[in-house]
Scaffold this active site. Structure first.
Site, PDB file in Angstrom:
ATOM      1  N   CYS A  32       1.013  -0.989  -0.197  1.00 17.00           N
ATOM      2  CA  CYS A  32       0.462  -0.326  -0.192  1.00 17.00           C
ATOM      3  C   CYS A  32       1.076   1.380   0.136  1.00 17.00           C
ATOM      4  CB  CYS A  32      -0.888  -0.248   1.470  1.00 17.00           C
ATOM      5  SG  CYS A  32      -1.906  -1.456   1.377  1.00 17.00           S
ATOM      6  N   PRO A  80       1.325   7.536  -0.980  1.00 19.91           N
ATOM      7  CA  PRO A  80       2.266   8.322  -1.857  1.00 19.91           C
ATOM      8  C   PRO A  80       2.883   8.030  -1.450  1.00 19.91           C
ATOM      9  CG  PRO A  80       1.906   9.855   0.055  1.00 19.91           C
ATOM     10  CD  PRO A  80       1.049   8.388   0.207  1.00 19.91           C
ATOM     11  N   GLY A 137       5.956   7.890   0.785  1.00 17.32           N
ATOM     12  CA  GLY A 137       6.595   8.118   2.020  1.00 17.32           C
ATOM     13  C   GLY A 137       7.563   6.689   2.709  1.00 17.32           C
ATOM     14  N   ASP A 156      -4.241  -4.165  -7.252  1.00 18.12           N
ATOM     15  CA  ASP A 156      -4.938  -4.757  -5.884  1.00 18.12           C
ATOM     16  C   ASP A 156      -4.369  -5.756  -5.199  1.00 18.12           C
ATOM     17  OD1 ASP A 156      -6.533  -5.917  -3.876  1.00 18.12           O
ATOM     18  OD2 ASP A 156      -8.906  -6.604  -4.675  1.00 18.12           O
ATOM     19  N   ASP A 192       0.595  -0.617   4.968  1.00 22.06           N
ATOM     20  CA  ASP A 192       0.969   0.332   6.119  1.00 22.06           C
ATOM     21  C   ASP A 192      -0.632   0.582   5.456  1.00 22.06           C
ATOM     22  OD1 ASP A 192       0.467   2.572   6.992  1.00 22.06           O
ATOM     23  OD2 ASP A 192       1.356   3.902   5.170  1.00 22.06           O
ATOM     24  N   CYS A 215      -2.255   3.716  10.722  1.00 22.74           N
ATOM     25  CA  CYS A 215      -2.386   5.013  11.321  1.00 22.74           C
ATOM     26  C   CYS A 215      -3.510   4.810  12.270  1.00 22.74           C
ATOM     27  CB  CYS A 215      -2.276   6.394  10.649  1.00 22.74           C
ATOM     28  SG  CYS A 215      -3.634   6.121   9.568  1.00 22.74           S
TER      29      CYS A 215
HETATM   30  C1  LIG Z   1      -1.988   4.263   4.853  1.00 17.45           C
HETATM   31  S1  LIG Z   1      -2.220   4.933   3.033  1.00 17.45           S
HETATM   32  C2  LIG Z   1      -0.452   4.315   2.209  1.00 17.45           C
HETATM   33  C3  LIG Z   1       0.368   5.034   2.854  1.00 17.45           C
HETATM   34  C4  LIG Z   1       2.192   4.604   2.909  1.00 17.45           C
HETATM   35  N1  LIG Z   1       2.382   4.048   2.085  1.00 17.45           N
HETATM   36  C5  LIG Z   1       3.035   6.223   3.176  1.00 17.45           C
HETATM   37  O1  LIG Z   1       3.611   5.965   3.658  1.00 17.45           O
HETATM   38  O2  LIG Z   1       3.119   7.182   2.079  1.00 17.45           O
HETATM   39  C6  LIG Z   1      -2.772   3.251   2.675  1.00 17.45           C
HETATM   40  C7  LIG Z   1      -2.418   3.158   0.970  1.00 17.45           C
HETATM   41  O3  LIG Z   1      -3.070   1.356   0.487  1.00 17.45           O
HETATM   42  C8  LIG Z   1      -3.442   1.665  -0.869  1.00 17.45           C
HETATM   43  N2  LIG Z   1      -4.619   0.910  -1.088  1.00 17.45           N
HETATM   44  C9  LIG Z   1      -5.799   0.678  -0.340  1.00 17.45           C
HETATM   45  N3  LIG Z   1      -6.326  -0.707  -0.846  1.00 17.45           N
HETATM   46  C10 LIG Z   1      -5.190  -1.177  -1.512  1.00 17.45           C
HETATM   47  C11 LIG Z   1      -5.392  -2.791  -2.041  1.00 17.45           C
HETATM   48  N4  LIG Z   1      -6.448  -3.575  -1.532  1.00 17.45           N
HETATM   49  N5  LIG Z   1      -4.079  -2.599  -3.040  1.00 17.45           N
HETATM   50  C12 LIG Z   1      -2.931  -2.029  -3.220  1.00 17.45           C
HETATM   51  N6  LIG Z   1      -3.132  -0.433  -1.911  1.00 17.45           N
HETATM   52  C13 LIG Z   1      -4.358  -0.555  -1.204  1.00 17.45           C
HETATM   53  C14 LIG Z   1      -4.577   3.200  -0.359  1.00 17.45           C
HETATM   54  O4  LIG Z   1      -4.780   3.447  -1.943  1.00 17.45           O
HETATM   55  C15 LIG Z   1      -3.320   4.116   0.398  1.00 17.45           C
HETATM   56  O5  LIG Z   1      -2.991   4.713  -1.098  1.00 17.45           O
END
Ligand SMILES: C[S@@+](CC[C@H](N)C(=O)[O-])C[C@H]1O[C@@H](n2cnc3c(N)ncnc32)[C@H](O)[C@@H]1O
Length: 442
Positions: A268, A271, A273, A322, A340, A393
């Protein structure tokens, strides 16, 4: 150290109008991040700052509206009032512009005059703001109220969850989440050492301090700026010397501890980070996945700004997919995996004060399902002997402790390693949950 000049400020009346409209959009269900992204670059900094503060002052400003406006105003007028009262509450705050009372009143009245929905309320705005400001002056504006749970808005189900799970700490958690967060940087150690960057800050007369640990986990790249400044004014930001990242989020790379040559998966990533932090820490093969195509573009932008590229013989792949569905997997297992996971974001309200307006009680069960699918999929693609780090988070145990316990139950090939578990929001970091699992069998 070239940094782009901060954008020109907008007239206050226009900023008030746009902030009030942004608030209306959040109340009708849109995320503030999305709304802010649609603004012009010169509008964003001031509108963000005013809107964030209005959400942080929500209960207080709305109590004042109730007290001083005899008949409930229309929503557009209520939002302008909330913004204006927040500015009045912040008049003496040195960290803010601290507009004078007459400026706030005049600009808010003029903001009302800009649209048909609010033009009728110019007189009301003028009268109410004058009364509120006089009342605040009489009371002493920033009188701290130690019995309060803060001024941000939290829906009843949210408070009930915190009261049940943190019977002693829930009030201080809410209070903490009503405060502005610190501006924390992560120094890109591929570009510069922490000490050298601290020297650059010193030369620019920006006071900063290093954060050496959070929840007993050592950090080696975290600096907190004492008086927050706009991102565009951070020395070397556009040259990739630093990123803005909460200290609590910097634990991810420290706990996963990537080593040269390892194949690492960020399920996940957007953006970017934490992925960027992994790349700053070691020469790894990285697969960064996100289900959101638009957000995933920001991962490459982040890597580009930080000048992070694959080391010789290694690769960095960004994949829109996904991550739980495994259609993207090339059958080569990973040494280390970061999940994450999507979550309520209840731990980062001080940075995203619109979150309590957007979440619904029944979101939590749905998020739990998504988190579990990601955990199951991650475990399948992890090498024997590999590590999986699960992060949210969130401060709701349903997304943290309960998930880690569910994951371990009956899973013979999983060993739970030392990790902080629930980190509650504090004055130097947001709230997170961290669990680390090792795969000890096929
Ligand atoms: C908490 S944010 C991640 C922040 C990132 N790790 C960072 O540190 O910048 C969660 C992310 O999970 C993505 N997401 C949600 N469900 C997902 C899935 N089934 N597969 C891949 N990404 C997913 C969302 O689009 C979102 O960008």
């Amino acid at each position: 150290m070239a940094s782009k000049a901060p954008p020109q400020n907008l007239p206050l009346s226009q900023a008030i109008t746009i902030a009030a409209q942004a608030i209306g959009e959040v109340i009708s269900g849109r995320s503030l991040t999305q709304v802010l992204e649609e603004l012009e670059p010169q509008e964003r900094p001031i509108v963000q700052s005013i809107t964030f503060d209005t959400f942080r002052r929500w209960t207080r400003s709305h109590a004042l509206i109730k007290e001083f406006v005899p008949k409930p105003p229309s929503k557009p007028v209520e939002h302008v009032l909330a913004v204006a009262i927040t500015l009045l509450l912040d008049r003496t705050d040195v960290a803010k512009k601290g507009y004078a009372t007459h400026t706030i009143v005049n600009e808010s009245v003029s903001a009302c005059g800009q649209y048909d929905e609010t033009i009728y309320a110019k007189g009301l705005m003028n009268a109410v703001l004058r009364k509120v400001s006089a009342a605040l002056d009489a009371q002493g504006i920033n009188r701290p109220d130690h019995n309060s749970v803060g001024e941000s808005y939290f829906p009843p189900w949210w408070i009930a969850n915190l009261r049940k799970n943190y019977p002693k700490a829930w009030q201080s958690i809410c209070l903490q989440q009503s405060q502005r967060p610190p501006l924390t940087l992560r120094v890109n150690r591929r570009a510069i050492s922490l000490i050298d960057y601290a020297t650059i800050l010193q030369a620019a007369q920006i006071e900063a301090e290093s954060i050496e640990q959070v929840a007993n986990v050592g950090l080696d790249a975290a600096l907190v700026i004492k008086e927050p400044i706009p991102v565009a004014s951070i020395p070397g930001f556009f040259d990739g010397l630093v990123s803005v990242q909460d200290a609590g989020a910097q634990l991810a790379a420290a706990l996963l501890c990537p080593m040269t040559g390892e194949r690492v998966l960020d399920m996940c990533a957007a953006p970017g980070g934490k992925s960027a932090h992994l790349l700053e820490s070691a020469d790894i093969d990285l697969v960064a996945i996100d289900v959101d195509r638009e957000r995933l573009k920001r991962v490459s932008e982040t890597f580009g700004r930080l000048k992070l590229s694959a080391a010789p013989g290694q690769t960095i792949e960004c994949i829109t997919a996904d991550a739980a569905a495994l259609g993207w997997w090339d059958k080569r297992p990973f040494d280390k995996i970061l999940i994450d996971a999507p979550c309520s974001a209840s731990g980062i309200v001080s940075r995203h004060p619109d979150i309590p307006f957007l979440r619904r009680a029944d979101d939590i069960a749905e998020l739990q399902g998504r988190q579990r699918s990601l955990l199951e999929a991650g475990w399948r693609v992890l090498k024997e002997g590999g590590l999986l780090l699960y992060i949210t988070c969130s401060i709701f145990p349903e997304e943290g402790k309960d998930q880690a316990e569910w994951f371990m139950a009956g899973r013979q090939n999983a060993l739970r390693l030392d990790a902080p578990g629930q980190i509650l929001p504090g004055h130097l970091h947001d709230g997170f949950y961290y669990a680390l699992f090792k795969k000890i069998g096929p």
